[in-house]
Design a protein around this motif. Structure first.
Motif, PDB file in Angstrom:
ATOM      1  N   ALA A   1       0.835  -1.211   0.000  1.00 31.41           N
ATOM      2  CA  ALA A   1       0.000   0.000   0.000  1.00 31.41           C
ATOM      3  C   ALA A   1       0.868   1.260   0.000  1.00 31.41           C
ATOM      4  O   ALA A   1       0.526   2.246  -0.657  1.00 31.41           O
ATOM      5  N   LEU A   2       1.997   1.216   0.710  1.00 32.85           N
ATOM      6  CA  LEU A   2       2.910   2.357   0.701  1.00 32.85           C
ATOM      7  C   LEU A   2       3.418   2.603  -0.721  1.00 32.85           C
ATOM      8  O   LEU A   2       3.407   3.743  -1.199  1.00 32.85           O
ATOM      9  N   ALA A   3       3.832   1.539  -1.387  1.00 33.35           N
ATOM     10  CA  ALA A   3       4.333   1.679  -2.764  1.00 33.35           C
ATOM     11  C   ALA A   3       3.236   2.210  -3.690  1.00 33.35           C
ATOM     12  O   ALA A   3       3.487   3.098  -4.520  1.00 33.35           O
ATOM     13  N   GLU A   4       2.032   1.690  -3.552  1.00 39.44           N
ATOM     14  CA  GLU A   4       0.922   2.127  -4.405  1.00 39.44           C
ATOM     15  C   GLU A   4       0.515   3.563  -4.111  1.00 39.44           C
ATOM     16  O   GLU A   4       0.264   4.353  -5.034  1.00 39.44           O
ATOM     17  N   THR A   5       0.457   3.916  -2.838  1.00 38.09           N
ATOM     18  CA  THR A   5       0.085   5.286  -2.462  1.00 38.09           C
ATOM     19  C   THR A   5       1.133   6.264  -2.956  1.00 38.09           C
ATOM     20  O   THR A   5       0.796   7.329  -3.491  1.00 38.09           O
ATOM     21  N   ASN A   6       2.388   5.910  -2.806  1.00 40.15           N
ATOM     22  CA  ASN A   6       3.457   6.778  -3.291  1.00 40.15           C
ATOM     23  C   ASN A   6       3.359   6.965  -4.800  1.00 40.15           C
ATOM     24  O   ASN A   6       3.514   8.085  -5.295  1.00 40.15           O
ATOM     25  N   ALA A   7       3.087   5.893  -5.534  1.00 41.61           N
ATOM     26  CA  ALA A   7       2.980   5.983  -6.995  1.00 41.61           C
ATOM     27  C   ALA A   7       1.810   6.881  -7.406  1.00 41.61           C
ATOM     28  O   ALA A   7       1.900   7.607  -8.393  1.00 41.61           O
ATOM     29  N   LYS A   8       0.746   6.830  -6.637  1.00 40.25           N
ATOM     30  CA  LYS A   8      -0.445   7.631  -6.952  1.00 40.25           C
ATOM     31  C   LYS A   8      -0.281   9.092  -6.521  1.00 40.25           C
ATOM     32  O   LYS A   8      -0.586  10.006  -7.274  1.00 40.25           O
ATOM     33  N   GLU A   9       0.204   9.306  -5.324  1.00 38.80           N
ATOM     34  CA  GLU A   9       0.254  10.654  -4.749  1.00 38.80           C
ATOM     35  C   GLU A   9       1.440  11.477  -5.253  1.00 38.80           C
ATOM     36  O   GLU A   9       1.317  12.677  -5.461  1.00 38.80           O
ATOM     37  N   LYS A  10       2.613  10.866  -5.328  1.00 40.58           N
ATOM     38  CA  LYS A  10       3.839  11.527  -5.789  1.00 40.58           C
ATOM     39  C   LYS A  10       4.172  12.785  -4.982  1.00 40.58           C
ATOM     40  O   LYS A  10       4.712  13.760  -5.497  1.00 40.58           O
ATOM     41  N   ALA A  11       3.820  12.748  -3.697  1.00 43.31           N
ATOM     42  CA  ALA A  11       4.100  13.873  -2.801  1.00 43.31           C
ATOM     43  C   ALA A  11       3.883  13.400  -1.362  1.00 43.31           C
ATOM     44  O   ALA A  11       3.275  12.362  -1.123  1.00 43.31           O
ATOM     45  N   ALA A  12       4.347  14.190  -0.424  1.00 45.11           N
ATOM     46  CA  ALA A  12       4.193  13.869   0.994  1.00 45.11           C
ATOM     47  C   ALA A  12       2.798  14.283   1.463  1.00 45.11           C
ATOM     48  O   ALA A  12       2.648  15.141   2.331  1.00 45.11           O
ATOM     49  N   THR A  13       1.800  13.651   0.903  1.00 41.11           N
ATOM     50  CA  THR A  13       0.405  13.971   1.223  1.00 41.11           C
ATOM     51  C   THR A  13      -0.013  13.286   2.524  1.00 41.11           C
ATOM     52  O   THR A  13       0.699  12.428   3.057  1.00 41.11           O
ATOM     53  N   ASP A  14      -1.207  13.637   2.994  1.00 42.49           N
ATOM     54  CA  ASP A  14      -1.751  12.967   4.177  1.00 42.49           C
ATOM     55  C   ASP A  14      -1.930  11.478   3.921  1.00 42.49           C
ATOM     56  O   ASP A  14      -1.710  10.658   4.821  1.00 42.49           O
ATOM     57  N   SER A  15      -2.318  11.101   2.699  1.00 38.78           N
ATOM     58  CA  SER A  15      -2.483   9.684   2.367  1.00 38.78           C
ATOM     59  C   SER A  15      -1.156   8.938   2.463  1.00 38.78           C
ATOM     60  O   SER A  15      -1.105   7.810   2.968  1.00 38.78           O
ATOM     61  N   LEU A  16      -0.093   9.540   1.972  1.00 38.31           N
ATOM     62  CA  LEU A  16       1.217   8.897   2.066  1.00 38.31           C
ATOM     63  C   LEU A  16       1.643   8.785   3.524  1.00 38.31           C
ATOM     64  O   LEU A  16       2.141   7.739   3.955  1.00 38.31           O
ATOM     65  N   LYS A  17       1.417   9.843   4.291  1.00 37.36           N
ATOM     66  CA  LYS A  17       1.788   9.805   5.707  1.00 37.36           C
ATOM     67  C   LYS A  17       0.984   8.745   6.465  1.00 37.36           C
ATOM     68  O   LYS A  17       1.513   8.097   7.376  1.00 37.36           O
ATOM     69  N   THR A  18      -0.263   8.541   6.071  1.00 37.26           N
ATOM     70  CA  THR A  18      -1.071   7.481   6.684  1.00 37.26           C
ATOM     71  C   THR A  18      -0.507   6.112   6.327  1.00 37.26           C
ATOM     72  O   THR A  18      -0.430   5.221   7.180  1.00 37.26           O
ATOM     73  N   ALA A  19      -0.088   5.931   5.092  1.00 37.19           N
ATOM     74  CA  ALA A  19       0.511   4.662   4.671  1.00 37.19           C
ATOM     75  C   ALA A  19       1.824   4.421   5.426  1.00 37.19           C
ATOM     76  O   ALA A  19       2.113   3.280   5.836  1.00 37.19           O
ATOM     77  N   ILE A  20       2.590   5.464   5.619  1.00 40.90           N
ATOM     78  CA  ILE A  20       3.847   5.356   6.376  1.00 40.90           C
ATOM     79  C   ILE A  20       3.543   4.952   7.814  1.00 40.90           C
ATOM     80  O   ILE A  20       4.179   4.043   8.371  1.00 40.90           O
ATOM     81  N   ALA A  21       2.568   5.603   8.427  1.00 33.00           N
ATOM     82  CA  ALA A  21       2.210   5.308   9.820  1.00 33.00           C
ATOM     83  C   ALA A  21       1.701   3.883   9.975  1.00 33.00           C
ATOM     84  O   ALA A  21       2.023   3.206  10.963  1.00 33.00           O
TER      85      ALA A  21
END
Length: 168
Positions: free
Chosen positions: A132-152
């Motif tokens: 999910a982190l890899a997919e979210t990063n590919a979709k968002e391409k920025a340090a968005t809240d979604s990426l930070k949620t995936a990181i957490a």
């Protein structure tokens, strides 16, 4: 009597020298002890330590991105997220039955094997969140809240498993 040319003599000497050297090398190798391959249990410990070390090294960047101490870099994040997702699949093979024997380098608690269903569930969650982190990063391409949620989510998987199944 026929004379041997100096060129032929040198060539014959070289061939003889290589043959003697090869024989000496083979003899020395046969007499020296051959390294013993590691036991399957020790190999499993080495594999999981290597995989988790790499995962930690690649994930540290995301922790810094989430905290805002490192700027987000799309290429770096993509490389690291892809590698974490790949490595998460490797650790599945690093806890085979029988690798729970006393290995001095292992930090895995015996609970990994005595509570295998829970451990396997935590591992599957970790793998899903790594993907999910890899997919979210590919979709968002920025340090968005979604990426930070995936990181957490991935960080929580690591923490939860370490608290339960890793010796201090």
């Amino acid at each position: 009597m026929q004379r041997i040319s100096s060129r032929a003599f040198v060539l014959a000497s070289l061939v003889a020298g290589v043959a003697v050297g090869g024989a000496l090398f083979a003899s020395a190798r046969a007499q020296s002890p051959q390294p013993t391959p590691p036991s399957p249990s020790k190999q499993a410990v080495e594999n999981r330590k290597a995989a988790y070390t790499l995962i930690g090294n690649y994930f540290r960047y995301f922790g810094a991105v989430a905290k805002g101490t490192v700027p987000y870099d799309e290429a770096e994040a993509t490389k690291r997220a892809t590698r974490i997702a790949f490595l998460s699949g490797i650790v599945e093979d690093a806890f085979p039955e029988g690798s729970n024997v006393a290995e001095p380098d292992s930090k895995a608690k015996p609970d990994v094997w005595s509570n295998r269903a829970d451990f396997d569930k935590k591992l599957k969650d970790f793998q899903a969140h790594a993907q999910a982190l890899a997919e979210t990063n590919a979709k968002e391409k920025a340090a968005t809240d979604s990426l930070k949620t995936a990181i957490a989510s991935l960080a929580q998987d690591c923490k939860g498993c370490h608290e339960t199944y890793k010796a201090k």
